[in-house]
Design a protein around this motif. Structure first.
Motif, mmCIF file in Angstrom:
data_model
loop_
_atom_site.group_PDB
_atom_site.id
_atom_site.type_symbol
_atom_site.label_atom_id
_atom_site.label_comp_id
_atom_site.label_asym_id
_atom_site.label_seq_id
_atom_site.Cartn_x
_atom_site.Cartn_y
_atom_site.Cartn_z
ATOM 1 N N TRP A 32 -12.071 4.359 -14.767
ATOM 2 C CA TRP A 32 -11.522 3.818 -16.015
ATOM 3 C C TRP A 32 -11.357 4.920 -17.065
ATOM 4 N N ILE A 33 -12.277 5.879 -17.078
ATOM 5 C CA ILE A 33 -12.140 7.009 -17.993
ATOM 6 C C ILE A 33 -10.912 7.829 -17.634
ATOM 7 N N GLN A 34 -10.714 8.067 -16.341
ATOM 8 C CA GLN A 34 -9.527 8.803 -15.906
ATOM 9 C C GLN A 34 -8.247 8.049 -16.261
ATOM 10 N N ALA A 35 -8.254 6.728 -16.071
ATOM 11 C CA ALA A 35 -7.078 5.936 -16.425
ATOM 12 C C ALA A 35 -6.785 6.040 -17.919
ATOM 13 N N TRP A 36 -7.816 6.068 -18.738
ATOM 14 C CA TRP A 36 -7.636 6.158 -20.180
ATOM 15 C C TRP A 36 -7.068 7.520 -20.584
ATOM 16 N N LEU A 37 -7.611 8.585 -20.022
ATOM 17 C CA LEU A 37 -7.171 9.918 -20.411
ATOM 18 C C LEU A 37 -5.828 10.291 -19.790
ATOM 19 N N ASP A 38 -5.602 9.913 -18.530
ATOM 20 C CA ASP A 38 -4.369 10.275 -17.830
ATOM 21 C C ASP A 38 -3.254 9.245 -17.991
ATOM 22 N N LYS A 39 -3.500 8.200 -18.741
ATOM 23 C CA LYS A 39 -2.563 7.087 -18.982
ATOM 24 C C LYS A 39 -2.534 6.082 -17.841
ATOM 25 N N SER A 40 -2.884 6.491 -16.645
ATOM 26 C CA SER A 40 -2.966 5.552 -15.524
ATOM 27 C C SER A 40 -3.643 6.243 -14.348
ATOM 28 N N THR A 41 -4.196 5.446 -13.459
ATOM 29 C CA THR A 41 -4.751 5.964 -12.211
ATOM 30 C C THR A 41 -4.536 4.916 -11.134
ATOM 31 N N VAL A 42 -4.380 5.368 -9.908
ATOM 32 C CA VAL A 42 -4.101 4.485 -8.783
ATOM 33 C C VAL A 42 -5.319 4.440 -7.879
ATOM 34 N N VAL A 43 -5.791 3.227 -7.600
ATOM 35 C CA VAL A 43 -6.907 3.004 -6.693
ATOM 36 C C VAL A 43 -6.347 2.442 -5.392
ATOM 37 N N THR A 44 -6.793 2.978 -4.262
ATOM 38 C CA THR A 44 -6.241 2.608 -2.957
ATOM 39 C C THR A 44 -7.273 1.883 -2.121
ATOM 40 N N HIS A 45 -6.829 0.794 -1.489
ATOM 41 C CA HIS A 45 -7.664 0.077 -0.516
ATOM 42 C C HIS A 45 -7.250 0.554 0.873
ATOM 43 N N TRP A 46 -7.981 1.552 1.376
ATOM 44 C CA TRP A 46 -7.555 2.250 2.578
ATOM 45 C C TRP A 46 -7.626 1.384 3.835
ATOM 46 N N ASP A 47 -8.427 0.330 3.833
ATOM 47 C CA ASP A 47 -8.559 -0.505 5.028
ATOM 48 C C ASP A 47 -7.508 -1.611 5.098
ATOM 49 N N SER A 48 -6.597 -1.650 4.155
ATOM 50 C CA SER A 48 -5.573 -2.694 4.131
ATOM 51 C C SER A 48 -4.276 -2.166 4.723
ATOM 52 N N CYS A 49 -3.362 -3.083 4.997
ATOM 53 C CA CYS A 49 -2.052 -2.701 5.523
ATOM 54 C C CYS A 49 -0.999 -3.587 4.870
ATOM 55 N N TYR A 50 -0.181 -2.975 4.037
ATOM 56 C CA TYR A 50 0.941 -3.678 3.413
ATOM 57 C C TYR A 50 2.204 -3.214 4.119
ATOM 58 N N TYR A 51 2.792 -4.093 4.954
ATOM 59 C CA TYR A 51 3.899 -3.678 5.810
ATOM 60 C C TYR A 51 5.208 -3.646 5.021
ATOM 61 N N SER A 52 5.924 -2.562 5.238
ATOM 62 C CA SER A 52 7.250 -2.397 4.647
ATOM 63 C C SER A 52 8.193 -1.907 5.735
ATOM 64 N N SER A 53 9.385 -2.459 5.775
ATOM 65 C CA SER A 53 10.353 -2.040 6.786
ATOM 66 C C SER A 53 10.797 -0.603 6.572
ATOM 67 N N VAL A 54 10.574 -0.067 5.372
ATOM 68 C CA VAL A 54 10.977 1.300 5.070
ATOM 69 C C VAL A 54 9.836 2.274 5.357
ATOM 70 N N GLN A 55 8.639 1.952 4.846
ATOM 71 C CA GLN A 55 7.505 2.859 4.974
ATOM 72 C C GLN A 55 6.538 2.475 6.092
ATOM 73 N N GLY A 56 6.741 1.348 6.700
ATOM 74 C CA GLY A 56 5.808 0.916 7.734
ATOM 75 C C GLY A 56 4.544 0.346 7.117
ATOM 76 N N CYS A 57 3.414 0.624 7.714
ATOM 77 C CA CYS A 57 2.130 0.103 7.235
ATOM 78 C C CYS A 57 1.577 1.026 6.156
ATOM 79 N N ALA A 58 1.455 0.532 4.956
ATOM 80 C CA ALA A 58 0.951 1.320 3.834
ATOM 81 C C ALA A 58 -0.235 0.608 3.208
ATOM 82 N N ALA A 59 -1.205 1.395 2.735
ATOM 83 C CA ALA A 59 -2.390 0.822 2.109
ATOM 84 C C ALA A 59 -2.033 0.203 0.755
ATOM 85 N N GLU A 60 -2.731 -0.872 0.412
ATOM 86 C CA GLU A 60 -2.516 -1.515 -0.885
ATOM 87 C C GLU A 60 -3.065 -0.637 -2.003
#
Length: 335
Positions: A273-301
Motif C-alpha cells: 500500500w505504501i508503494q501504491a501511494w508513492l508510485d501512484k499504483s502497484t499491481v498484485v498478481t495471483h500466480w496460482d490463477s489462470c485467466y484465459y485469453s485467446s490472445v495471451q493464453g493463460c495469464a495470472a489474475e
C-alpha cells in the motif's frame, strides 16, 4: 505565550528529537555520498581506458578459444575426447560480447533513478516521524508532564490537539526542507556525474507530486506514532504496536496466507500500500490463477491498487487511531 508556541518549543528543544533528526540526516548524507562516489560521467579518458580493457579481455578470450580448439582436436581418438564438446562448436567469441560499458562506472540518470531515492527519503523520514511522534506525547504521559500541563490548561482536547498540530507542522517543515535539499543534491550529482536529460516540465512535476505524497506519508506516520503513544500513555506502546504489526500482521500473516494459498497475498501487506501511494499504483498478481485469453493464453489474475485507494486506507487508519486517542483523552482519568 500561546499553547502552540510552547508545544513547538518543547518539541524542538527535546534532545531526543534533535538527536534522531540529526541521525536521520547523517544517514541521508551517507546515501548522497554513496551515490555521488559510485557514479561517474563517461569522459573520453575513461572511455579510452574501458575500451582498452575490453580489448585485452577480448584478445585473451580469443587466444583461450584457439587453445581449447587445438587441444580438442589433439584429444580426438583418446579417452580425453569426452572432456570436450564437438570441436567445430569451439569458436572465438564475437567482439560485441565485450562492450567497454562493462568497465565504466555507471552514470547517474536523474529521470530513471531519482524516483527510487524519493522512496528511500520518504521511508527514512516516516520512521523518524513515527518515533518522534510517539516519544513527544509518550514522554509527557510517563513523566507526569501531561497532568501538570492540564492543571493550568484544563481543556484536554485542546491540549492534545495542539500538541498534534505542533508535531505535524514541524514535521512538514522539516520534510519540505530536507526534500528540497535532497532533490538539489541529486540534481547536482546528475549534472556532474550523470545526466539530467529528458527532464521535461512534466517530469519535474511528477517528481514534485511524488515528494508531496512522501510528505503525506511522513505526516501519517507521525500522527500514528502520536496516537498510539497517547492511547497507551507511553512511548513503548507505540513502538511495541509497530513491532507487533511488522512481525505478526506482516511477516506472520504473509506466511500463513501463502501457505493457505490465498489470492493476492501482497495486498494484505503494508509495503504494498505504501508503494501504491508513492508510485501512484502497484499491481498484485495471483500466480496460482489462470485467466484465459485467446490472445495471451493463460495469464495470472492481477489486482491494481491505486494511490487514491491507498490514501483512503491511510486516512481511515489515522482517523481511527487519532480519534481513539482523542476519545480516551476526553473520557479517561488523567492520573
Amino acid at each position: 505565550m500561546s499553547l502552540y508556541t510552547a508545544e513547538t518549543r518543547r518539541l524542538i528543544k527535546r534532545r531526543f528529537t534533535r538527536f534522531l533528526a540529526l541521525g536521520t540526516l547523517l544517514v541521508l548524507a551517507a546515501v548522497v555520498a554513496g551515490v555521488f562516489l559510485s557514479h561517474h560521467r563517461p569522459t573520453p579518458e575513461r572511455l579510452a581506458t574501458a575500451q582498452a580493457q575490453a580489448d585485452r579481455e577480448y584478445q585473451s578470450a580469443v587466444q583461450q578459444a584457439t587453445r581449447d580448439a587445438a587441444e580438442c582436436r589433439a584429444a580426438q581418438g583418446t579417452p580425453a575426447a569426452q572432456n570436450y564438446p564437438p570441436c567445430d562448436q569451439i569458436s572465438p567469441p564475437a567482439r560485441s560480447d565485450f562492450p567497454p560499458e562493462w568497465h565504466l562506472a555507471p552514470a547517474f540518470d536523474f529521470r530513471e533513478q531519482f524516483r527510487y531515492l524519493v522512496i528511500t527519503l520518504a521511508a527514512l523520514l516516516a520512521v523518524m516521524a513515527f518515533v518522534i511522534g510517539a516519544s513527544f506525547v509518550g514522554a509527557e504521559w510517563s513523566s507526569g508532564g501531561m497532568m501538570n500541563l492540564l492543571l493550568w490548561r484544563p481543556r484536554r482536547l485542546e491540549v492534545l490537539g495542539t500538541k498534534l498540530a505542533a508535531l505535524l507542522v514541524n514535521l512538514a517543515l522539516f520534510t519540505v526542507a530536507v526534500s528540497a535539499a535532497w532533490t538539489g543534491l541529486f540534481a547536482l550529482t546528475a549534472g556532474t556525474r550523470g545526466t539530467l536529460a529528458r527532464m521535461t516540465s512534466g517530469a519535474w512535476q511528477s517528481i514534485v507530486l511524488m515528494e508531496l505524497r512522501g510528505l503525506v506519508l511522513v505526516l501519517v506516520a507521525g500522527a500514528l506514532g502520536f496516537g498510539l503513544a497517547s492511547l497507551g500513555r507511553h512511548t513503548a506502546t507505540a513502538l511495541g504496536a509497530a513491532i507487533g504489526v511488522v512481525i505478526v500482521l506482516q511477516v506472520g500473516l504473509g506466511i500463513v496466507l501463502s501457505m493457505a494459498g490465498a489470492p493476492f497475498v501482497e495486498a494484505y501487506l503494508a509495503p504494498t500500500w505504501i508503494q501504491a501511494w508513492l508510485d501512484k499504483s502497484t499491481v498484485v498478481t495471483h500466480w496460482d490463477s489462470c485467466y484465459y485469453s485467446s490472445v495471451q493464453g493463460c495469464a495470472a489474475e492481477t489486482l491494481t491498487i491505486t494511490w487514491p485507494v491507498a490514501g483512503a486506507a491511510f486516512a481511515a487508519v489515522v482517523v481511527l487511531v487519532v480519534g481513539a486517542a482523542m476519545w480516551t483523552m476526553r473520557s479517561r482519568d488523567i492520573t
